[in-house]
Design a protein around this motif. Structure first.
Motif, PDB file in Angstrom:
ATOM      1  N   TYR A 142      -1.752   1.792  -9.315  1.00  0.00           N
ATOM      2  CA  TYR A 142      -1.523   3.204  -9.619  1.00  0.00           C
ATOM      3  C   TYR A 142      -0.232   3.325 -10.415  1.00  0.00           C
TER       4      TYR A 142
ATOM      5  N   GLN B 253       1.155  14.224  -6.471  1.00  0.00           N
ATOM      6  CA  GLN B 253       1.159  15.549  -7.102  1.00  0.00           C
ATOM      7  C   GLN B 253       1.984  16.542  -6.281  1.00  0.00           C
TER       8      GLN B 253
ATOM      9  N   HIS C 291       5.113   2.936 -10.389  1.00  0.00           N
ATOM     10  CA  HIS C 291       4.082   1.919 -10.586  1.00  0.00           C
ATOM     11  C   HIS C 291       3.944   1.105  -9.306  1.00  0.00           C
TER      12      HIS C 291
ATOM     13  N   SER D   9       9.244   7.533 -13.137  1.00  0.00           N
ATOM     14  CA  SER D   9       8.460   6.369 -13.524  1.00  0.00           C
ATOM     15  C   SER D   9       8.023   5.687 -12.236  1.00  0.00           C
TER      16      SER D   9
ATOM     17  N   GLU E 284      -2.727   9.838  -5.266  1.00  0.00           N
ATOM     18  CA  GLU E 284      -2.647  10.851  -6.325  1.00  0.00           C
ATOM     19  C   GLU E 284      -2.348  12.229  -5.728  1.00  0.00           C
TER      20      GLU E 284
ATOM     21  N   TYR F 241       2.317   6.254 -12.831  1.00  0.00           N
ATOM     22  CA  TYR F 241       2.616   7.549 -13.440  1.00  0.00           C
ATOM     23  C   TYR F 241       3.820   7.347 -14.347  1.00  0.00           C
ATOM     24  N   ASP F 242       3.609   7.527 -15.640  1.00  0.00           N
ATOM     25  CA  ASP F 242       4.682   7.293 -16.620  1.00  0.00           C
ATOM     26  C   ASP F 242       5.345   5.945 -16.361  1.00  0.00           C
TER      27      ASP F 242
END
Length: 485
Positions: free
Chosen positions: A71, A44, A60, A58, A40, A73-74
């Motif tokens: 994990y 970021q 994953h 996107s 994470e 993100y979108d």
């Protein structure tokens, strides 16, 4: 032996095993949480780059060995994926055709062959083989007609397998005249490619054409490409269209080069194949009329003939290996087209893409929300999410074809399109996958073997960044450094 002692020992061992399992479970839980937190933080940092303003991502990644790590993100956002689309096509090809499948190119003739003279037509029946070479075709003809001296008739390309449908309709014009934008025909030859050599001068000057190899009489090229600034690379594009005999090269090339090479794509592969064959035979002293060459796109127009020989391609496992490691669009499109023709007897664009998705659904992949316009990812209208691709990779992991598929993938820092990715961090040699790249698109998908023995499936797709693609690639590397730990 004391019964109570045995029972006591058994209980002790059981407790040790039980607590070992509990400790291992807790360790995996803590390790997953730690990795999530580290990932994470790095992700970021990736998002905070100035060139990521306005971009879409996107992402994953998840364990495929039953561990708890995951994990995203979108992860459900559908984006343009570029060449990682080939993973869908090559896996579907494996499921439908099998790893030992071989494309076949047949040779036949009309009339009679006697004393080295073929008193009739030589016919080459295209079987959709994307790997056929002029050398193998020439050798097969010689083997079929020993001591060949003359062909009194013509050479016919039987292009009835696919007809004139060579190029996906939703490819952009900028790609069509280039080597990576060639169509998949019934009869392909030498990757349907030619080489263009140019001389460039000072910045802004139009480059001149030195030579074209091969250079058949139907290939006409106009140079409008100019020399760019010092330090710039190849930013040229060849523009053409299916069945056109005209190419225009535009853009920029490095300045002050005496013989700079650019690769172009043949727009009429079926005819190009028989012309190259005729030209080669003629150069060897065999009497052939280059004016008597023909392509037949309808089966009923192909003359009745006698079989003389056959050329088998290398197995599909080899072709898929090249497709994924080298990202060859022609190979991917040929696999997709052949699979569709086998299943539906149709090669219209919608049939090809729906057949690919149907093949994936047979192994349990949910294909709703996957939008395909081709089999290679060259179309900017392709779209799917990171979670779509990780789902496919997870299903393949449990399929009998997994080993062949896995071996076809490039390796970080070592081979294929991942040779220069993560070559200086812990992820070197630990990631097997496929990259994708086009204008404002960068993507990666595949498998990761962690230092702790876990195996992960991952996909990351980034669209509309405002920097060079290699900058995005470099910024992604810390993510994989974390993932392998």
């Amino acid at each position: 032996m004391n019964t109570n002692l045995i029972k006591s020992s058994f209980l002790t061992v059981s407790k040790i095993l039980f607590f070992s399992v509990i400790l291992q479970f807790l360790f995996l839980q803590v390790n997953a949480q730690t990795k999530n937190k580290m990932l994470e933080g790095e992700f970021q940092k990736f998002l905070e780059h100035e060139w990521m303003k306005g971009a879409s991502v996107s992402f994953h990644v998840k364990s495929i060995k039953g561990n708890k790590f995951e994990y995203g993100y979108d992860a459900e956002r559908a984006l343009t994926p570029a060449s990682i689309t080939k993973l869908l096509t090559t896996s579907a090809g494996l499921f439908q055709l099998g790893e030992d499948f071989r494309f076949k190119t047949k040779i036949s003739y009309t009339g009679d062959f006697k004393d080295g003279v073929l008193d009739g037509n030589l016919i080459i029946h295209g079987g959709g083989d994307p790997t056929l070479t002029l050398l193998s075709l020439d050798s097969a003809v010689k083997a079929s007609f020993p001591s060949l001296k003359e062909i009194k008739g013509g050479i016919i390309a039987d292009a009835s397998l696919y007809g004139t449908r060579t190029t996906p309709p939703n490819w952009v014009w900028e790609d069509l005249g280039n080597y990576y934008g060639v169509g998949a025909a019934s009869l392909n030859i030498n990757d349907n490619m030619f080489k263009l050599y140019l001389k460039t001068g000072a910045t802004g000057a139009v480059a001149s054409i030195n030579k074209v190899e091969p250079h058949p009489p139907y290939l006409h090229i106009t140079s409008e490409v100019t020399a760019g600034k010092k330090g710039t690379g190849d930013n040229s594009f060849l523009f053409s269209a299916p069945y056109s005999d005209r190419h225009i090269i535009r853009g920029t090339l490095p300045p002050h080069r005496s013989n700079f090479r650019v690769k172009g794509g043949v727009t009429d592969p079926d005819y190009h194949a028989v012309w190259l064959l005729a030209d080669t035979l003629s150069s060897q002293g065999i009497v052939v009329s280059k004016e008597n060459l023909k392509v037949e796109y309808q089966k009923e127009n192909v003359p009745t003939s006698k079989v003389a020989g056959e050329i088998n391609s290398k197995p599909l496992s080899w072709i898929i290996n090249r497709t994924n490691k080298k990202s060859i669009n022609l190979y991917a499109e040929s696999i997709a087209k052949y699979v569709s023709n086998e299943k539906t007897r149709s090669i219209v664009a919608d049939s090809i893409t729906s057949t690919l998705l149907n093949e994936l659904s047979t192994i349990g992949v949910t294909t709703d929300g996957i939008y395909l316009e081709d089999g290679s990812g060259l179309s900017p209208f392709d779209a799917f999410s990171a979670s779509h691709m990780t789902s496919v990779l997870e299903k393949i992991y449990s399929a009998p074809q997994y080993k062949t598929f896995y071996n076809s993938l490039a390796v970080t820092g070592i081979s294929g399109t991942l040779k220069y990715f993560c070559r200086n961090n812990q992820a070197k040699g630990k990631v097997h996958g496929k990259s994708g790249s086009m204008r404002r698109v960068r993507s990666y998908a595949g498998y990761i073997k962690t230092n702790g023995g876990d195996e992960l499936a991952f996909t990351i797709i980034v669209n509309n960044f405002s920097c060079k693609s290699k900058v995005v690639r470099k910024a992604m590397e810390p993510l994989f450094d974390v993932l392998v730990k």
